[in-house]
Enzyme design. Sequence first.
Site, PDB file in Angstrom:
ATOM      1  N   ASP A  16       3.225  -5.058  11.226  1.00  0.00           N
ATOM      2  CA  ASP A  16       3.515  -6.484  11.155  1.00  0.00           C
ATOM      3  C   ASP A  16       2.948  -7.187   9.927  1.00  0.00           C
ATOM      4  OD1 ASP A  16       0.942  -6.216  11.986  1.00  0.00           O
ATOM      5  OD2 ASP A  16       1.215  -7.135  13.948  1.00  0.00           O
ATOM      6  N   GLU A  17       2.419  -6.430   8.930  1.00  0.00           N
ATOM      7  CA  GLU A  17       1.988  -7.073   7.691  1.00  0.00           C
ATOM      8  C   GLU A  17       3.126  -7.264   6.699  1.00  0.00           C
ATOM      9  OE1 GLU A  17       0.369  -4.295   8.702  1.00  0.00           O
ATOM     10  OE2 GLU A  17      -1.624  -4.999   9.302  1.00  0.00           O
TER      11      GLU A  17
ATOM     12  N   CYS B 143       0.811  -1.219   0.000  1.00  0.00           N
ATOM     13  CA  CYS B 143       0.000   0.000   0.000  1.00  0.00           C
ATOM     14  C   CYS B 143       0.844   1.269   0.000  1.00  0.00           C
ATOM     15  CB  CYS B 143      -0.933   0.004   1.203  1.00  0.00           C
ATOM     16  SG  CYS B 143      -0.084   0.047   2.790  1.00  0.00           S
TER      17      CYS B 143
ATOM     18  N   GLN C  11       4.040  -9.897   3.451  1.00  0.00           N
ATOM     19  CA  GLN C  11       3.973  -9.414   2.076  1.00  0.00           C
ATOM     20  C   GLN C  11       5.277  -9.695   1.335  1.00  0.00           C
ATOM     21  OE1 GLN C  11       3.032  -5.384   3.163  1.00  0.00           O
ATOM     22  NE2 GLN C  11       0.837  -5.641   2.734  1.00  0.00           N
TER      23      GLN C  11
END
EC number: 1.2.1.70
Length: 411
Positions: A113-114, A48, A118
């Site tokens: 923490d994504e 993003c 990814q």
Amino acid sequence: MVLLCLTANHRNTEFDVLDRVARSVDAATASAFTAHDHVRGAVVLATCNRFEAYLDVSDDAEAPELIGTAALAGLLENGAELAASVTALSGDDAIRHLFSVSSGLESMVMGEDEISGQVQRALVSSREAGAVTGHLEQVFQRAATANRAVRARTDLAASGRTLVRTVLDMLELRVSDWSPIPVLIVGTGSYAATTIQSLRARGAQNLRVFSATGRAARFAEKFDVIAEDDLPDAISRARIVITCTSRYTVTTEHIINDKRRLLIDLGLPRNIDPAVGELAGIELIDLAVIGKHAELPELADVARDVVGSHTAAYLAQRAAAPAIVGFRRHIADTLATELARLGESHGSANSGENDAVERALRHFAAVLAHGPSVRAREFAEAGRLDEFEKALELVFAPRRRERPLTEGDVV
């Protein structure tokens, strides 16, 4: 093998550019990079707030940065615009950057923490496309190891930092009680699940979900929320709308009344047309706004130290690889000579005995190579690799390497 990273992110590129580029990235992007001369492999990371291409470029390539940006400009819609703003990092700098990105230290929300997931999904996608080389595989796996070390040493994991939690923190002074507020989540992916968890942790109870893919009912049953099947109607009855999908865009046509409401766009490409924010009664919070409010955690310095340590260890091991491979080749050549002599002197009459002797010698050779290999890495990490190489040459006189490392050289 040279690792090249082309990075466009929230620090060096406008969100509008990232938004347009994100719409043209797909599973074939990584393999498309490899069609260019000197690009042996590629992993493409699109999130993003960043687009990054990690390229394994041939050693004999001249000006790899220019090769990478030229490939980028030709591959993607708006690629030329992106190429004008990317930062090109190569070699050790690219490795350090990947380790920092994977650990969340370069994210808009520090420590979120994504990103580690990814990064690994980007690796898997490129692997499935046949675009991953051994060099890329190794460095991405070591980046994952560095991330785990950061989580173990700091409270980044415990804080559960995510974009949605950052947004909810921003709303603390405006929302004192979440329980009666109707909230609509647009999207049914993993981030939608994270959003529901974050909202429930703050006491939200009136949660609804919409999906244009027809998965809202199943998702709603799984997470005990209410499914909606008409987006304009669902928005009209919500006070807060949180979008986290890349499949469609909320436009002005989806706003059917001027009731005051807050729309939060967590997506890239944009989930909500910026024109929606100009409508009466609408307040729009998007990634550009969120980025201005994302504060650094107190333990960022500790995390950077951990990443720096793991990066230095990996780079040291890479530096030690030629010495280790040369030493192991010296042992392998010596072993091959002795096994040939064994066959000549004993012949095939004692094949069973010869096999036993060969197994014993090969085991001995592996044991003999292990200790110096470990010491080579230790000396490299201590900045004393030259001492080890001189001692190795003095004692064993292994032949000097005449070619660069290849993927077949296991170290």
